[in-house]
Design an enzyme around this catalytic site. Structure first.
Site, PDB file in Angstrom:
ATOM      1  N   ARG A  15      -8.669  -5.659 -14.257  1.00 54.38           N
ATOM      2  CA  ARG A  15      -7.296  -6.077 -13.945  1.00 54.38           C
ATOM      3  C   ARG A  15      -6.263  -5.001 -14.269  1.00 54.38           C
ATOM      4  O   ARG A  15      -5.109  -5.292 -14.549  1.00 54.38           O
ATOM      5  CB  ARG A  15      -6.952  -7.383 -14.674  1.00 54.38           C
ATOM      6  CG  ARG A  15      -7.797  -8.556 -14.212  1.00 54.38           C
ATOM      7  CD  ARG A  15      -7.398  -9.845 -14.880  1.00 54.38           C
ATOM      8  NE  ARG A  15      -8.222 -10.948 -14.388  1.00 54.38           N
ATOM      9  CZ  ARG A  15      -8.171 -12.181 -14.874  1.00 54.38           C
ATOM     10  NH1 ARG A  15      -7.335 -12.470 -15.858  1.00 54.38           N
ATOM     11  NH2 ARG A  15      -8.952 -13.115 -14.382  1.00 54.38           N
ATOM     12  N   LYS A  37       2.137   3.186  -4.419  1.00 58.49           N
ATOM     13  CA  LYS A  37       1.346   2.490  -3.408  1.00 58.49           C
ATOM     14  C   LYS A  37      -0.082   3.029  -3.433  1.00 58.49           C
ATOM     15  O   LYS A  37      -0.301   4.232  -3.280  1.00 58.49           O
ATOM     16  CB  LYS A  37       1.935   2.692  -2.010  1.00 58.49           C
ATOM     17  CG  LYS A  37       3.115   1.806  -1.692  1.00 58.49           C
ATOM     18  CD  LYS A  37       3.487   1.952  -0.225  1.00 58.49           C
ATOM     19  CE  LYS A  37       4.608   1.008   0.169  1.00 58.49           C
ATOM     20  NZ  LYS A  37       4.955   1.131   1.606  1.00 58.49           N
ATOM     21  N   GLU A  79       5.783  15.417   6.244  1.00 59.31           N
ATOM     22  CA  GLU A  79       6.458  14.506   5.314  1.00 59.31           C
ATOM     23  C   GLU A  79       7.716  15.150   4.737  1.00 59.31           C
ATOM     24  O   GLU A  79       8.717  14.473   4.488  1.00 59.31           O
ATOM     25  CB  GLU A  79       5.506  14.095   4.191  1.00 59.31           C
ATOM     26  CG  GLU A  79       4.301  13.273   4.637  1.00 59.31           C
ATOM     27  CD  GLU A  79       4.644  11.819   4.947  1.00 59.31           C
ATOM     28  OE1 GLU A  79       5.821  11.429   4.808  1.00 59.31           O
ATOM     29  OE2 GLU A  79       3.723  11.074   5.331  1.00 59.31           O
ATOM     30  N   LYS A 121      12.152  10.794  -2.538  1.00 58.94           N
ATOM     31  CA  LYS A 121      11.275   9.623  -2.534  1.00 58.94           C
ATOM     32  C   LYS A 121      11.443   8.804  -3.808  1.00 58.94           C
ATOM     33  O   LYS A 121      11.495   7.570  -3.754  1.00 58.94           O
ATOM     34  CB  LYS A 121       9.813  10.026  -2.363  1.00 58.94           C
ATOM     35  CG  LYS A 121       8.903   8.794  -2.323  1.00 58.94           C
ATOM     36  CD  LYS A 121       7.524   9.054  -1.799  1.00 58.94           C
ATOM     37  CE  LYS A 121       6.761   7.736  -1.654  1.00 58.94           C
ATOM     38  NZ  LYS A 121       5.401   7.913  -1.105  1.00 58.94           N
ATOM     39  N   GLU A 131       9.115  -2.932  -2.342  1.00 62.76           N
ATOM     40  CA  GLU A 131       9.499  -3.133  -0.948  1.00 62.76           C
ATOM     41  C   GLU A 131       9.955  -4.566  -0.683  1.00 62.76           C
ATOM     42  O   GLU A 131       9.624  -5.169   0.337  1.00 62.76           O
ATOM     43  CB  GLU A 131       8.324  -2.775  -0.029  1.00 62.76           C
ATOM     44  CG  GLU A 131       8.713  -1.926   1.154  1.00 62.76           C
ATOM     45  CD  GLU A 131       7.533  -1.331   1.894  1.00 62.76           C
ATOM     46  OE1 GLU A 131       6.561  -2.048   2.169  1.00 62.76           O
ATOM     47  OE2 GLU A 131       7.578  -0.125   2.170  1.00 62.76           O
ATOM     48  N   ARG A 136      13.100   0.424   0.610  1.00 62.62           N
ATOM     49  CA  ARG A 136      11.995   1.383   0.580  1.00 62.62           C
ATOM     50  C   ARG A 136      11.405   1.617   1.970  1.00 62.62           C
ATOM     51  O   ARG A 136      10.759   2.641   2.214  1.00 62.62           O
ATOM     52  CB  ARG A 136      10.911   0.887  -0.383  1.00 62.62           C
ATOM     53  CG  ARG A 136       9.735   1.845  -0.496  1.00 62.62           C
ATOM     54  CD  ARG A 136       8.767   1.478  -1.601  1.00 62.62           C
ATOM     55  NE  ARG A 136       7.641   2.400  -1.609  1.00 62.62           N
ATOM     56  CZ  ARG A 136       6.842   2.612  -2.642  1.00 62.62           C
ATOM     57  NH1 ARG A 136       7.037   1.949  -3.768  1.00 62.62           N
ATOM     58  NH2 ARG A 136       5.846   3.466  -2.565  1.00 62.62           N
ATOM     59  N   ASN A 140       9.024   4.670   5.802  1.00 62.41           N
ATOM     60  CA  ASN A 140       8.059   4.482   6.882  1.00 62.41           C
ATOM     61  C   ASN A 140       8.491   5.158   8.179  1.00 62.41           C
ATOM     62  O   ASN A 140       7.849   4.964   9.216  1.00 62.41           O
ATOM     63  CB  ASN A 140       7.847   2.985   7.145  1.00 62.41           C
ATOM     64  CG  ASN A 140       7.103   2.305   6.011  1.00 62.41           C
ATOM     65  OD1 ASN A 140       6.236   2.901   5.378  1.00 62.41           O
ATOM     66  ND2 ASN A 140       7.455   1.056   5.737  1.00 62.41           N
ATOM     67  N   HIS A 143       5.954   6.356  10.683  1.00 62.60           N
ATOM     68  CA  HIS A 143       4.653   5.801  10.325  1.00 62.60           C
ATOM     69  C   HIS A 143       4.223   4.626  11.207  1.00 62.60           C
ATOM     70  O   HIS A 143       3.050   4.262  11.196  1.00 62.60           O
ATOM     71  CB  HIS A 143       4.654   5.373   8.854  1.00 62.60           C
ATOM     72  CG  HIS A 143       4.612   6.526   7.903  1.00 62.60           C
ATOM     73  ND1 HIS A 143       5.608   7.473   7.854  1.00 62.60           N
ATOM     74  CD2 HIS A 143       3.695   6.889   6.972  1.00 62.60           C
ATOM     75  CE1 HIS A 143       5.305   8.369   6.922  1.00 62.60           C
ATOM     76  NE2 HIS A 143       4.154   8.045   6.388  1.00 62.60           N
ATOM     77  N   HIS A 147       0.719   5.520  12.301  1.00 62.19           N
ATOM     78  CA  HIS A 147      -0.447   4.778  11.831  1.00 62.19           C
ATOM     79  C   HIS A 147      -1.282   4.257  12.998  1.00 62.19           C
ATOM     80  O   HIS A 147      -2.516   4.231  12.937  1.00 62.19           O
ATOM     81  CB  HIS A 147      -0.006   3.611  10.952  1.00 62.19           C
ATOM     82  CG  HIS A 147       0.331   4.005   9.555  1.00 62.19           C
ATOM     83  ND1 HIS A 147       0.871   3.131   8.637  1.00 62.19           N
ATOM     84  CD2 HIS A 147       0.197   5.183   8.896  1.00 62.19           C
ATOM     85  CE1 HIS A 147       1.066   3.756   7.486  1.00 62.19           C
ATOM     86  NE2 HIS A 147       0.663   5.000   7.624  1.00 62.19           N
ATOM     87  N   HIS A 160      -3.102  12.656   8.935  1.00 65.46           N
ATOM     88  CA  HIS A 160      -1.989  11.730   8.711  1.00 65.46           C
ATOM     89  C   HIS A 160      -0.653  12.401   9.020  1.00 65.46           C
ATOM     90  O   HIS A 160       0.208  11.821   9.700  1.00 65.46           O
ATOM     91  CB  HIS A 160      -2.004  11.236   7.262  1.00 65.46           C
ATOM     92  CG  HIS A 160      -0.835  10.366   6.923  1.00 65.46           C
ATOM     93  ND1 HIS A 160      -0.663   9.100   7.447  1.00 65.46           N
ATOM     94  CD2 HIS A 160       0.247  10.587   6.124  1.00 65.46           C
ATOM     95  CE1 HIS A 160       0.461   8.575   6.985  1.00 65.46           C
ATOM     96  NE2 HIS A 160       1.030   9.458   6.185  1.00 65.46           N
TER      97      HIS A 160
END
Length: 256
Positions: A15, A37, A79, A121, A131, A136, A140, A143, A147, A160
């Site tokens: 956990r 993330k 990026e 960032k 988010e 935030r 994206n 993206h 993606h 990417h």
């Protein structure tokens, strides 16, 4: 990818256990190692399994970038360009003016590019870590289509960063046609990406597969796809009002 996987394992094992990140690619140093993330991809799409989990610290050694191929470096630079587009027009201009130093991996130039990217960032993440406020989501930019291009090609045709470059051009075209983003600015973005050796048109990926992948995007809410679109260099906004036919037309244009 390794950092995302390690972070996801750390977030779930017992956990949650402590972990640190030592990013060794430019993309990881300016983007994926910052923000908490973590997750893994599925065949259907990017980062469909994951969580928010912060490392104890991140240590970025810029000298390791000299060991990378140019394809890996330019993926990270996509990026870097993104940060200028979403928050800092002056930084975008600095990248334009320092192309040769950046491409030569001049340590002073790369140090500034990494530091400024991380600053941008980190500030966005601090305002909306999980988010929940919509703030935030500007990260994206590029993206949504990016993606979908990655997923529809089986993560083989584009890195990417290359896919994000395509996604930024797609978002810029959509914004231009909706009357938000001036045509000369589309050309300026395209010119910078091309100068860095990044793709600005899609090759070898089926358009219908890209459309199918878009429907599996995490940013689909109530059957509406959310896009981050530019108003000007240094300012973007989130919208779910992009007409489906405009998305189809944009994908066709990106295939030309």
């Amino acid at each position: 990818m390794i950092g995302d996987l390690a972070g996801f394992v750390a977030s779930t094992y017992l956990r949650g256990v402590d972990f640190v990140l030592l990013p060794t690619t430019l993309l990881a140093q300016v983007d994926s190692s910052i923000g908490g993330k973590v997750g893994v991809d599925l065949p259907q799409g990017k980062n469909l399994v994951g969580s928010f989990y912060q490392p104890r610290f991140v240590y970025a050694d810029l000298t390791v970038l000299k060991t990378l191929s140019w394809q890996q470096v330019k993926g990270g630079l996509a990026e870097v360009v993104k940060y200028g587009m979403i928050k800092d027009a002056e930084f975008f201009g600095w990248v334009e003016k320092n192309l040769e130093r950046i491409k030569a991996l001049d340590l002073e130039a790369i140090d500034f590019a990494v530091r400024r990217s991380v600053e941008i960032k980190a500030k966005v993440v601090e305002a909306d870590e999980r988010e929940l406020k919509g703030k935030r989501q500007i990260l994206n930019f590029g993206h949504t289509i990016g993606h979908a291009v990655e997923a529809s090609s089986g993560y083989r045709s584009y890195t990417h960063g290359e896919a994000v470059a395509l996604g930024m051009i797609g978002a810029a075209i959509i914004a231009e046609r909706m009357g938000y983003f001036p045509s000369p600015m589309v050309g300026r973005l395209k010119g910078l990406l091309e100068a860095l050796g990044l793709p600005t048109c899609i090759e070898g990926v089926d358009e219908e597969k890209i459309r199918d992948a878009l429907q599996l995007d995490k940013k689909v809410r109530k059957d509406r796809l959310h896009f981050v679109l530019p108003r000007k260099i240094g300012e973007v906004f989130l919208t779910a009002e992009v007409p489906p036919n405009l998305i189809r037309e944009t994908l066709k244009d990106l295939k030309k």
